[in-house]
Structures are given as C-alpha cells and as structure tokens.
Design a protein around this motif. Structure first.
Motif, PDB file in Angstrom:
ATOM      1  N   GLY A 139      -3.609 -55.486 -30.432  1.00  0.00           N
ATOM      2  CA  GLY A 139      -4.438 -54.562 -31.210  1.00  0.00           C
ATOM      3  C   GLY A 139      -5.889 -55.007 -31.195  1.00  0.00           C
ATOM      4  O   GLY A 139      -6.375 -55.555 -30.211  1.00  0.00           O
ATOM      5  N   GLY A 140      -6.576 -54.807 -32.298  1.00  0.00           N
ATOM      6  CA  GLY A 140      -7.976 -55.196 -32.399  1.00  0.00           C
ATOM      7  C   GLY A 140      -8.902 -54.106 -31.891  1.00  0.00           C
ATOM      8  O   GLY A 140      -8.524 -52.945 -31.757  1.00  0.00           O
ATOM      9  N   GLU A 141     -10.128 -54.523 -31.612  1.00  0.00           N
ATOM     10  CA  GLU A 141     -11.162 -53.604 -31.165  1.00  0.00           C
ATOM     11  C   GLU A 141     -11.481 -53.843 -29.701  1.00  0.00           C
ATOM     12  O   GLU A 141     -11.277 -54.942 -29.189  1.00  0.00           O
ATOM     13  N   ILE A 142     -12.025 -52.819 -29.060  1.00  0.00           N
ATOM     14  CA  ILE A 142     -12.530 -52.944 -27.698  1.00  0.00           C
ATOM     15  C   ILE A 142     -14.044 -52.854 -27.771  1.00  0.00           C
ATOM     16  O   ILE A 142     -14.595 -51.954 -28.409  1.00  0.00           O
ATOM     17  N   LYS A 143     -14.705 -53.804 -27.149  1.00  0.00           N
ATOM     18  CA  LYS A 143     -16.174 -53.833 -27.103  1.00  0.00           C
ATOM     19  C   LYS A 143     -16.611 -53.842 -25.648  1.00  0.00           C
ATOM     20  O   LYS A 143     -15.830 -54.114 -24.742  1.00  0.00           O
ATOM     21  N   LYS A 144     -17.910 -53.582 -25.447  1.00  0.00           N
ATOM     22  CA  LYS A 144     -18.462 -53.601 -24.094  1.00  0.00           C
ATOM     23  C   LYS A 144     -19.865 -54.166 -24.115  1.00  0.00           C
ATOM     24  O   LYS A 144     -20.536 -54.179 -25.153  1.00  0.00           O
ATOM     25  N   THR A 145     -20.281 -54.638 -22.959  1.00  0.00           N
ATOM     26  CA  THR A 145     -21.616 -55.188 -22.733  1.00  0.00           C
ATOM     27  C   THR A 145     -22.105 -54.673 -21.396  1.00  0.00           C
ATOM     28  O   THR A 145     -21.336 -54.636 -20.428  1.00  0.00           O
ATOM     29  N   LYS A 146     -23.356 -54.288 -21.330  1.00  0.00           N
ATOM     30  CA  LYS A 146     -23.944 -53.796 -20.085  1.00  0.00           C
ATOM     31  C   LYS A 146     -24.346 -54.986 -19.212  1.00  0.00           C
ATOM     32  O   LYS A 146     -25.052 -55.887 -19.654  1.00  0.00           O
ATOM     33  N   LEU A 147     -23.844 -54.992 -17.983  1.00  0.00           N
ATOM     34  CA  LEU A 147     -24.186 -56.015 -16.994  1.00  0.00           C
ATOM     35  C   LEU A 147     -24.809 -55.317 -15.786  1.00  0.00           C
ATOM     36  O   LEU A 147     -24.700 -54.095 -15.651  1.00  0.00           O
ATOM     37  N   PRO A 148     -25.438 -56.060 -14.887  1.00  0.00           N
ATOM     38  CA  PRO A 148     -26.095 -55.421 -13.734  1.00  0.00           C
ATOM     39  C   PRO A 148     -25.179 -54.492 -12.922  1.00  0.00           C
ATOM     40  O   PRO A 148     -25.637 -53.472 -12.417  1.00  0.00           O
ATOM     41  N   ASP A 149     -23.884 -54.822 -12.819  1.00  0.00           N
ATOM     42  CA  ASP A 149     -22.960 -53.996 -12.037  1.00  0.00           C
ATOM     43  C   ASP A 149     -22.272 -52.915 -12.853  1.00  0.00           C
ATOM     44  O   ASP A 149     -21.418 -52.207 -12.330  1.00  0.00           O
ATOM     45  N   GLY A 150     -22.583 -52.795 -14.141  1.00  0.00           N
ATOM     46  CA  GLY A 150     -21.960 -51.774 -14.984  1.00  0.00           C
ATOM     47  C   GLY A 150     -21.457 -52.353 -16.290  1.00  0.00           C
ATOM     48  O   GLY A 150     -21.829 -53.448 -16.692  1.00  0.00           O
ATOM     49  N   TRP A 151     -20.597 -51.604 -16.954  1.00  0.00           N
ATOM     50  CA  TRP A 151     -20.044 -52.026 -18.236  1.00  0.00           C
ATOM     51  C   TRP A 151     -18.954 -53.081 -18.046  1.00  0.00           C
ATOM     52  O   TRP A 151     -18.167 -53.001 -17.123  1.00  0.00           O
ATOM     53  N   HIS A 152     -18.955 -54.047 -18.967  1.00  0.00           N
ATOM     54  CA  HIS A 152     -17.936 -55.088 -18.996  1.00  0.00           C
ATOM     55  C   HIS A 152     -17.213 -54.975 -20.335  1.00  0.00           C
ATOM     56  O   HIS A 152     -17.848 -54.960 -21.393  1.00  0.00           O
ATOM     57  N   PHE A 153     -15.876 -54.878 -20.292  1.00  0.00           N
ATOM     58  CA  PHE A 153     -15.056 -54.681 -21.491  1.00  0.00           C
ATOM     59  C   PHE A 153     -14.325 -55.961 -21.886  1.00  0.00           C
ATOM     60  O   PHE A 153     -13.965 -56.771 -21.030  1.00  0.00           O
ATOM     61  N   TYR A 154     -14.079 -56.099 -23.195  1.00  0.00           N
ATOM     62  CA  TYR A 154     -13.377 -57.257 -23.743  1.00  0.00           C
ATOM     63  C   TYR A 154     -12.843 -56.901 -25.115  1.00  0.00           C
ATOM     64  O   TYR A 154     -13.070 -55.789 -25.617  1.00  0.00           O
ATOM     65  N   ASN A 155     -12.127 -57.830 -25.744  1.00  0.00           N
ATOM     66  CA  ASN A 155     -11.441 -57.570 -27.005  1.00  0.00           C
ATOM     67  C   ASN A 155     -12.048 -58.350 -28.161  1.00  0.00           C
ATOM     68  O   ASN A 155     -12.519 -59.469 -27.978  1.00  0.00           O
ATOM     69  N   ILE A 156     -11.971 -57.742 -29.348  1.00  0.00           N
ATOM     70  CA  ILE A 156     -12.270 -58.420 -30.607  1.00  0.00           C
ATOM     71  C   ILE A 156     -10.979 -58.370 -31.420  1.00  0.00           C
ATOM     72  O   ILE A 156     -10.462 -57.285 -31.716  1.00  0.00           O
ATOM     73  N   ILE A 157     -10.444 -59.528 -31.750  1.00  0.00           N
ATOM     74  CA  ILE A 157      -9.186 -59.609 -32.492  1.00  0.00           C
ATOM     75  C   ILE A 157      -9.422 -60.476 -33.722  1.00  0.00           C
ATOM     76  O   ILE A 157      -9.878 -61.625 -33.587  1.00  0.00           O
ATOM     77  N   ASN A 158      -9.159 -59.909 -34.877  1.00  0.00           N
ATOM     78  CA  ASN A 158      -9.417 -60.600 -36.152  1.00  0.00           C
ATOM     79  C   ASN A 158     -10.839 -61.147 -36.214  1.00  0.00           C
ATOM     80  O   ASN A 158     -11.071 -62.276 -36.641  1.00  0.00           O
ATOM     81  N   GLY A 159     -11.785 -60.351 -35.742  1.00  0.00           N
ATOM     82  CA  GLY A 159     -13.198 -60.716 -35.822  1.00  0.00           C
ATOM     83  C   GLY A 159     -13.679 -61.701 -34.765  1.00  0.00           C
ATOM     84  O   GLY A 159     -14.842 -62.088 -34.763  1.00  0.00           O
ATOM     85  N   LYS A 160     -12.798 -62.112 -33.853  1.00  0.00           N
ATOM     86  CA  LYS A 160     -13.186 -63.085 -32.828  1.00  0.00           C
ATOM     87  C   LYS A 160     -13.183 -62.424 -31.447  1.00  0.00           C
ATOM     88  O   LYS A 160     -12.278 -61.673 -31.108  1.00  0.00           O
ATOM     89  N   ARG A 161     -14.199 -62.733 -30.649  1.00  0.00           N
ATOM     90  CA  ARG A 161     -14.321 -62.178 -29.298  1.00  0.00           C
ATOM     91  C   ARG A 161     -13.428 -62.937 -28.327  1.00  0.00           C
ATOM     92  O   ARG A 161     -13.425 -64.164 -28.279  1.00  0.00           O
ATOM     93  N   TYR A 162     -12.660 -62.161 -27.547  1.00  0.00           N
ATOM     94  CA  TYR A 162     -11.835 -62.714 -26.476  1.00  0.00           C
ATOM     95  C   TYR A 162     -12.176 -61.973 -25.190  1.00  0.00           C
ATOM     96  O   TYR A 162     -11.870 -60.789 -25.048  1.00  0.00           O
ATOM     97  N   ASP A 163     -12.828 -62.666 -24.293  1.00  0.00           N
ATOM     98  CA  ASP A 163     -13.158 -62.097 -22.984  1.00  0.00           C
ATOM     99  C   ASP A 163     -12.335 -62.861 -21.953  1.00  0.00           C
ATOM    100  O   ASP A 163     -12.739 -63.908 -21.460  1.00  0.00           O
ATOM    101  N   LEU A 164     -11.155 -62.329 -21.650  1.00  0.00           N
ATOM    102  CA  LEU A 164     -10.215 -63.033 -20.790  1.00  0.00           C
ATOM    103  C   LEU A 164     -10.549 -62.892 -19.308  1.00  0.00           C
ATOM    104  O   LEU A 164      -9.880 -63.499 -18.470  1.00  0.00           O
ATOM    105  N   THR A 165     -11.591 -62.124 -18.989  1.00  0.00           N
ATOM    106  CA  THR A 165     -12.014 -61.995 -17.587  1.00  0.00           C
ATOM    107  C   THR A 165     -13.417 -62.545 -17.354  1.00  0.00           C
ATOM    108  O   THR A 165     -14.002 -62.310 -16.307  1.00  0.00           O
ATOM    109  N   ALA A 166     -13.947 -63.307 -18.289  1.00  0.00           N
ATOM    110  CA  ALA A 166     -15.303 -63.859 -18.156  1.00  0.00           C
ATOM    111  C   ALA A 166     -15.429 -64.772 -16.938  1.00  0.00           C
ATOM    112  O   ALA A 166     -16.525 -64.918 -16.378  1.00  0.00           O
ATOM    113  N   SER A 167     -14.321 -65.348 -16.495  1.00  0.00           N
ATOM    114  CA  SER A 167     -14.364 -66.280 -15.359  1.00  0.00           C
ATOM    115  C   SER A 167     -14.797 -65.616 -14.052  1.00  0.00           C
ATOM    116  O   SER A 167     -15.161 -66.308 -13.104  1.00  0.00           O
TER     117      SER A 167
END
Length: 125
Positions: free
Chosen positions: A49-77
C-alpha cells in the motif's frame, strides 16, 4: 517500523530475482533496475500500500513509494548519481504509463512466487 524494513528487504530480494527483459525492455545484467521504476512501484504498492510519488529526471518521470511516511526507491540503483527527490504526488495510473500489462503481470507474479519461496522454505525463523 522494523517490520516494514524487514518486508522491504524481502521484497527487494524478490525484485532483484524477478527483474528481467520481461519486466522492462531497458533491463540489462549490468543494470537490472533500469527502466523498472513504474512497474516496481506498482507491485510494491500492491503488496504494502502507501503512496506513489514521482520526481522529474532528465529522461522523464521517476516513480517510487512512500510507506508509513518513509520513502522507498527500490530502483534508485539504476542511476549513477544521487536523486534530488521532489516527492510530487502521483498515482497508479501515472506509474502504469511507464509499463504495460505484460510487464506488470510478469513482475507481480514472479515477485509473488519469490516471496512465497522465501516464506515457505524456512528463510524466516
């Protein structure tokens, strides 16, 4: 919450075993997380569950999760540099534009199988 951290570690392990050309056409052995942000965000959202957030990067939008108020970007690597997160509110529909039915269904099923294997074969005491 420690339980979330443990769940995220288990999900990350399942994702790393699941990512492939079937889940993103940008996948490579050298960069398995490449192109996986939308589909990964959706699968994590399905599980925790949680929220879906995004950030604009040079190649387009990058999506990640916010769960219980904490950011989890499991594809940041996939990126060679740190990300300046904007935490712009997003949703499943926007994240889904970054994937398709075949990729989403493949990753969801494969992650589920890998998580079931983790729980069913004594990997947790």
């Amino acid at each position: 919450m420690e339980n979330n951290t443990l769940q995220i570690e288990q999900i990350m392990n399942a994702l790393s075993k699941s990512w492939s050309l079937e889940s993103s056409s940008k996948w490579s052995k050298d960069n398995p997380a490449k192109g996986q942000c939308g589909v990964t965000t959706l699968v994590v959202n399905d599980i925790l569950g949680g929220e879906i957030k995004k950030t604009k990067l040079p190649d387009g939008w990058h999506f990640y999760n916010i769960i219980n108020g904490k950011r989890y970007d499991l594809t940041a690597s996939q990126f060679g540099e740190d990300i300046l997160y904007m935490d712009i509110p997003s949703n499943r529909e926007e994240a889904y534009k970054d994937t398709n039915d075949k990729q989403y269904n493949y990753l969801k099923q494969t992650v589920s199988i890998n998580l079931d294997t983790f729980f069913n074969y004594g990997c947790l005491s």
